[in-house]
Write a protein that holds these residues in place. Structure first.
Motif, mmCIF file in Angstrom:
data_model
loop_
_atom_site.group_PDB
_atom_site.id
_atom_site.type_symbol
_atom_site.label_atom_id
_atom_site.label_comp_id
_atom_site.label_asym_id
_atom_site.label_seq_id
_atom_site.Cartn_x
_atom_site.Cartn_y
_atom_site.Cartn_z
ATOM 1 N N ASP A 1 -0.811 9.712 -2.858
ATOM 2 C CA ASP A 1 -2.109 9.065 -2.698
ATOM 3 C C ASP A 1 -2.696 9.365 -1.323
ATOM 4 O O ASP A 1 -1.956 9.499 -0.339
ATOM 5 C CB ASP A 1 -1.971 7.541 -2.836
ATOM 6 C CG ASP A 1 -1.407 7.114 -4.184
ATOM 7 O OD1 ASP A 1 -1.366 7.960 -5.104
ATOM 8 O OD2 ASP A 1 -1.016 5.944 -4.305
ATOM 9 N N ILE A 2 -4.007 9.446 -1.270
ATOM 10 C CA ILE A 2 -4.729 9.529 -0.001
ATOM 11 C C ILE A 2 -5.697 8.360 0.044
ATOM 12 O O ILE A 2 -6.508 8.181 -0.869
ATOM 13 C CB ILE A 2 -5.476 10.864 0.154
ATOM 14 C CG1 ILE A 2 -4.474 12.010 0.346
ATOM 15 C CG2 ILE A 2 -6.463 10.811 1.321
ATOM 16 C CD1 ILE A 2 -5.111 13.375 0.517
ATOM 17 N N ARG A 3 -5.606 7.550 1.095
ATOM 18 C CA ARG A 3 -6.480 6.396 1.252
ATOM 19 C C ARG A 3 -7.319 6.568 2.517
ATOM 20 O O ARG A 3 -6.761 6.743 3.603
ATOM 21 C CB ARG A 3 -5.664 5.102 1.343
ATOM 22 C CG ARG A 3 -4.859 4.802 0.085
ATOM 23 C CD ARG A 3 -5.778 4.398 -1.060
ATOM 24 N NE ARG A 3 -5.056 4.113 -2.289
ATOM 25 C CZ ARG A 3 -4.865 4.985 -3.271
ATOM 26 N NH1 ARG A 3 -5.335 6.228 -3.159
ATOM 27 N NH2 ARG A 3 -4.217 4.653 -4.369
ATOM 28 N N GLY B 1 0.792 -1.222 0.000
ATOM 29 C CA GLY B 1 0.000 0.000 0.000
ATOM 30 C C GLY B 1 0.823 1.270 0.000
ATOM 31 O O GLY B 1 0.311 2.356 0.281
ATOM 32 N N GLY B 2 2.099 1.163 -0.352
ATOM 33 C CA GLY B 2 2.970 2.343 -0.298
ATOM 34 C C GLY B 2 2.664 3.400 -1.343
ATOM 35 O O GLY B 2 3.018 4.559 -1.172
ATOM 36 N N GLY B 3 1.996 3.041 -2.466
ATOM 37 C CA GLY B 3 1.718 4.015 -3.533
ATOM 38 C C GLY B 3 2.962 4.198 -4.399
ATOM 39 O O GLY B 3 3.885 3.415 -4.305
ATOM 40 N N ASN B 4 3.010 5.090 -5.287
ATOM 41 C CA ASN B 4 2.272 6.290 -5.514
ATOM 42 C C ASN B 4 1.539 6.189 -6.857
ATOM 43 O O ASN B 4 2.134 6.367 -7.901
ATOM 44 C CB ASN B 4 3.282 7.448 -5.485
ATOM 45 C CG ASN B 4 2.752 8.831 -5.714
ATOM 46 O OD1 ASN B 4 1.848 9.057 -6.487
ATOM 47 N ND2 ASN B 4 3.371 9.793 -5.053
ATOM 48 N N LEU B 5 0.245 5.859 -6.789
ATOM 49 C CA LEU B 5 -0.534 5.725 -8.009
ATOM 50 C C LEU B 5 -0.709 7.076 -8.700
ATOM 51 O O LEU B 5 -0.774 7.153 -9.932
ATOM 52 C CB LEU B 5 -1.901 5.116 -7.678
ATOM 53 C CG LEU B 5 -2.684 4.468 -8.816
ATOM 54 C CD1 LEU B 5 -1.861 3.403 -9.514
ATOM 55 C CD2 LEU B 5 -3.984 3.861 -8.302
#
Length: 511
Positions: free
Chosen positions: A255-257, A234-238
């Motif tokens: 990213d903001i989850r 879940g580290g991202g960065n999409l």
């Protein structure tokens, strides 16, 4: 000065084969009951692309119809198709085969393989796309096709995830690591589709926009996919991966989850960044979720309905410095569900609705339109979840009654005047308040309404880290003019400061 909503875009992608092979309801069923009646019947309940284009809620999502137009269509909407087109003012409804072309374009590690004949047809289709067809840099990322025998071997013997069109294998996504489950072919496919559908929305956002691609300084992705490997799940960065494809060469991203509340948190963050002067232009974007395709499919098939959850949603919003024209996001009236708020519906509604409005000296009835959890009731009612937007509007109306702002008998009129029918796909973050933002911008600028409230909610307990609920809200309002609170423009302020400094310098020289 408050930041403004400069432009909004929405897209849908029809994905019936992805529903069958990738939706968690279906993948779970194949594990626990591979010969189930549901799996056998499901293919006969899949919609054709034309059905999806002519489905009134889908058209409302992309701007082919307004919420008022949708209200006038008899329910259930799937039994009353409208005659519409693929493209509308906010975006488009893309067919599944072109989605496969997009994930090929978004593939940076040679993980996507498409059958050579299928791939050749896609190249022609993408060249005729009104936006992508103009971008040689994007079209150039399409790879040459592969022999079907190679694809079949990868799926059968090497853990690749198959891609299907009309139930026929036409490609695959390879796993990116031999043992890392976070880089399995299934997860890679989910992430690529989220990336691709975000890219599509951002491309629509920037098409014919008066802000150039290289003027975008920040992009925030607020989808629900976790991009990473075993060391940083879940580290991202999409966000930055989307920026690369679109051509935001001057932008950074992150990213903001926050489950379904992420879009609202992200828009508040973007507006705060712009108001602070950190960035002039910020894009907030999200692609959709493969996992949530066909979530309520069992109920739909049981009731002899089409499998309506067959589209992947996406959206993009451009937040910019105040232009004196576009609607403002009022940073002084942000609502949030605090840790101590509790999960009782009344407490949640107070935290997200009445408390921020009190900061502006406004009543609930002073907000022209509310938008919260805009799920399509055609999807949720057969599954026993009821009409979610209607339930939210009733709770807001009940709070207005409790506060003495209107009589109980006024609630039906309140629902009609301040609410709207739900029209967004049940993709978690996609329906969470944001679907009305494009209409809100238009209606405010046309003078039809003065303000709207966007409400996002999130179920944090799904991650098994807390039982807490989450939510955030903001008010969008007619632009008050690009002036400071004193009524003096920024240019005038700079001029006055410069004049004062000159006078001060002259005084020093005179001494």
């Amino acid at each position: 000065m408050n930041a403004v909503i400069k432009k909004v875009a929405y897209t849908l992608t029809h994905a019936p084969d992805c529903l069958v092979h990738g939706g968690t309801t279906q993948t779970t069923e194949r594990i626990v009951a591979p010969d189930s009646e549901y799996l056998q019947k499901l293919p006969n309940h899949l919609q054709k692309y034309e059905d999806v284009v002519n489905y009134a809620p889908n058209q409302t999502y992309i701007g082919g119809m307004t919420p008022s137009d949708l209200h006038d269509v008899a329910e259930p909407w799937y039994k009353n198709p409208v005659q519409k087109q693929r493209f509308a003012k906010f975006g488009e409804i893309m067919p599944q085969q072109e989605l496969y072309a997009l994930i090929d374009i978004c593939d940076s590690f040679e993980l996507v393989l498409l059958e050579e004949g299928f791939s050749a047809g896609l190249r022609i289709a993408m060249q005729s796309h009104p936006i992508i067809g103009k971008r040689d840099d994007i079209l150039g990322r399409l790879k040459k096709g592969f022999e079907i025998a190679q694809i079949e071997d990868l799926v059968k013997n090497h853990g690749a995830e198959g891609l299907y069109q009309d139930h026929k294998l036409i490609g695959c996504v390879k796993k990116a690591h031999n043992i890392d489950e976070n880089l399995s072919s299934h997860i890679i496919l989910e992430n690529l589709i989220s990336k691709a559908t975000a890219v599509l929305s951002v491309l629509h956002l920037m098409d014919n926009c008066d802000i150039a691609l290289d003027e975008i300084q920040m992009i925030i992705d607020c989808s629900e996919e976790a991009v990473g490997d075993m060391n940083q799940r879940g580290g991202g960065n999409l966000a930055k991966s989307v920026a690369e494809i679109v051509g935001f060469t001057s932008a950074t991203g992150s990213d903001i989850r926050a489950f379904c509340a992420a879009p609202t948190h992200s828009l508040i963050t973007a507006a705060s960044m712009v108001k602070a002067g950190t960035y002039k232009h910020v894009v907030v974007a999200a692609g959709g979720s493969v996992a949530k395709l066909g979530m309520n499919g069992k109920d739909h098939v049981k009731k002899d309905m089409p499998a309506l959850e067959d589209v992947i949603g996406g959206f993009a919003v451009l937040i910019s410095e105040n232009d004196g024209v576009s609607p403002e996001i009022l940073n002084e009236a942000i609502g949030w569900h605090s840790v101590g708020s509790g999960s009782a519906p009344q407490k949640v509604t107070e935290a997200l609705v009445s408390t921020p409005l009190e900061k502006l000296g406004l009543k609930i009835i002073d907000v022209d339109k509310f938008s919260a959890e805009m799920q399509n009731p055609d999807v949720t009612k057969p599954a026993g979840a009821g009409d979610v937007p209607d339930a939210n509007f009733k709770m807001i109306g009940a709070l207005a009654v409790m506060r003495g702002e209107m009589a109980r008998t006024d609630i039906p009129d309140f629902l009609k005047k301040h609410g709207m029918p739900g029209f967004a796909p049940t993709q978690g973050h996609i329906p969470s308040g944001v679907p009305f933002l494009g209409f809100a911008r238009e209606q405010i600028m046309a003078g039809d309404i003065t303000r709207a409230m966007i409400i996002g909610k999130g179920s944090l307990f799904l991650g098994r880290m807390t039982n807490l609920f989450d939510g955030a809200s903001f008010v969008v309002q007619k632009n008050s003019g690009a002036t400071s609170s004193s009524g003096v423009s920024e240019e005038q302020v700079r001029s006055l400061i410069a004049e004062s400094l000159r006078d001060f310098a002259k005084g020093l020289l005179a001494e």
